[in-house]
Enzyme design. Structure first.
Site, PDB file in Angstrom:
ATOM      1  N   ASP A   5      -2.019   2.075  -4.920  1.00 61.99           N
ATOM      2  CA  ASP A   5      -3.311   2.525  -4.415  1.00 61.99           C
ATOM      3  C   ASP A   5      -4.366   1.457  -4.700  1.00 61.99           C
ATOM      4  O   ASP A   5      -4.233   0.637  -5.612  1.00 61.99           O
ATOM      5  CB  ASP A   5      -3.714   3.840  -5.073  1.00 61.99           C
ATOM      6  CG  ASP A   5      -2.765   4.979  -4.720  1.00 61.99           C
ATOM      7  OD1 ASP A   5      -2.175   4.923  -3.621  1.00 61.99           O
ATOM      8  OD2 ASP A   5      -2.607   5.894  -5.547  1.00 61.99           O
ATOM      9  N   HIS A  32       0.812  -1.222   0.000  1.00 59.63           N
ATOM     10  CA  HIS A  32       0.000   0.000   0.000  1.00 59.63           C
ATOM     11  C   HIS A  32       0.844   1.270   0.000  1.00 59.63           C
ATOM     12  O   HIS A  32       0.315   2.370  -0.196  1.00 59.63           O
ATOM     13  CB  HIS A  32      -0.932   0.013   1.213  1.00 59.63           C
ATOM     14  CG  HIS A  32      -2.292   0.569   0.916  1.00 59.63           C
ATOM     15  ND1 HIS A  32      -2.520   1.495  -0.083  1.00 59.63           N
ATOM     16  CD2 HIS A  32      -3.513   0.334   1.474  1.00 59.63           C
ATOM     17  CE1 HIS A  32      -3.796   1.811  -0.126  1.00 59.63           C
ATOM     18  NE2 HIS A  32      -4.421   1.123   0.812  1.00 59.63           N
TER      19      HIS A  32
END
Length: 430
Positions: free
Chosen positions: A406, A402
């Site tokens: 995204d 992450h």
């Protein structure tokens, strides 16, 4: 007494320490020059350490599972006792520091001849687990034909010998009787008999490849903020195409499994999302993207999980891809994968096949930023055009880093893969 101290040799490639995985000799044992003394591991390669001298083992430098630096005292050999011993028969050709799980990759003939049983004066080459199994079965390893590289006896060799020579080994029952068993509860006169069972426990050291796997998984989970994304895919048409291709070309080109078609879909989806074909150096703060897709194929082996690398997967047609996946799985499971075949992946594909479950949360192969997990195919009733029909459904369970990926990017990547798998003609359209 003339004692020769054998130090941990320099394995090369800048390695400064290795793990002592297993001893092949014990204190007091006579050893010959070039006899294997110990197995050590660096990264995912196991290396055999031979003796440079004749003599008797005076002292072991450390216990199995110890991490030792290059140059540390590995073992002490009393050479005078070795000189006083009777002359040994000629030994085989000298062994080298050839890795057991990461051997060089010479050209291998299609079928290797089965080696003859070891001679009486030779010490059979086998792993500690094979020697333990042989003891339990009451089998003399010198009588077992070896099929492994350099005359190594594999579990399959031992099992085949035991199956055909069971009657010739009465000591097998005696050995089996020495193994711990769970005692049976004696019948009690009371209406409700007491429940009894074994209170035995077993402490299993985490060493060798299992330690390397544990360290790598811990490092990946500690350093990477994972998030997972699951999507179901209708692979009915893909399975129909695969079966048709196998019927028409299986005899000449080889059978296709689902994996090469998935690999092709991943490579094509990465054209649209190159930021997922990358490795992140979080210490330097640099994300490196790659044009070539070096696809890691998570593979379960008898020694543990390995990830051999399918080089330039984007340049392979489905049959060449399938053949290379089979080859990589074979060398990994036989302990013959080289260091180059186990490193350098840019994204990983993980599949447990029929055991894949409904959903999984795969761990990213650090320092990559994405892993695609494949779950099992299940036939389920689905609505199509207002009608309930049976369809072949499969989930993709994928994880992403992450920090650099995204949620929307991950979803778009998986949806691109899904579109190609549900309309497999797209796999062959540039």
């Amino acid at each position: 007494m003339s004692v020769h101290v054998i130090k941990m040799p320099d394995i090369g490639e800048g390695i400064v320490e290795v793990e002592l995985v297993a001893w092949r000799v014990q204190p007091g044992e006579l050893v010959k020059e070039d006899q294997i003394l110990a197995d050590v591991m660096t990264d995912k390669a196991t290396v055999e350490i031979p003796s440079p001298v004749h003599g008797r083992v005076a002292e072991l430098g450390a216990a199995a599972g110890t991490v030792m630096r290059v140059g540390a005292a590995l073992i002490k050999i009393d050479m005078e006792e070795g000189d006083a011993a009777p002359a040994a028969a000629p030994t085989p050709a000298p062994a080298t520091l050839a890795p057991v799980q990461a051997r060089p990759a010479p050209a291998v003939p299609a079928a290797l001849p089965t080696a003859a049983p070891a001679l009486a004066h030779e010490r059979p080459i086998a792993s500690p687990s094979v020697r333990r199994q042989a003891w339990e079965l009451g089998v003399d390893l010198s009588q077992v034909r070896a099929s492994g590289t350099a005359g190594r006896i594999m579990h399959a060799d031992l099992e085949a010998y035991a199956a055909t020579h069971a009657a010739a080994h009465p000591q097998r029952a005696e050995r089996q009787a020495q193994l711990p068993v769970t005692p049976m509860a004696a019948p009690a006169p009371a209406p409700t008999p007491a429940i009894t069972g074994s209170d035995a426990v077993e402490a299993i050291p985490i060493i060798g490849l299992r330690r390397k796997i544990a360290q790598k998984m811990q490092e990946a989970k500690r350093r990477i903020p994972h998030f997972s994304y699951v999507e179901e895919v209708d692979v009915t048409e893909l399975e129909a195409l695969r079966q048709t291709l196998n019927q028409q070309h299986g005899a000449t080109r080889g059978k296709l499994t689902l994996l090469p078609l998935l690999a092709r879909a991943i490579c094509r989806a990465l054209r649209q999302h190159p930021q997922l074909n990358a490795r992140l150096d979080d210490e330097a703060g640099v994300l490196t993207r790659f044009d070539a897709v070096h696809l890691g194929i998570a593979t379960q082996t008898p020694a543990g999980l390995m990830v051999p690398v399918l080089r330039h997967a984007e340049a392979l047609d489905p049959w060449r891809c399938a053949a290379e996946i089979r080859r990589l799985a074979e060398v990994a499971r036989n302990g013959r994968a080289t260091r180059d075949e186990l490193s350098g992946s840019t994204i990983t594909l993980s599949s447990l096949g029929a055991l894949g479950g409904i959903v999984s949360t795969p761990v990213i192969n650090h320092p990559e930023v994405a892993i695609v997990g494949v779950n099992r195919i299940v036939e389920r009733p689905m609505l199509r055009g207002g009608l309930v029909v049976g369809r072949q459904m499969m989930n993709l369970s994928s994880s992403f880093d992450h920090r650099v990926v995204d949620g929307q990017v991950a979803a778009e990547f998986i949806q691109a893969i899904r579109a190609m798998l549900e309309s497999p003609a797209l796999l062959f359209v540039d």
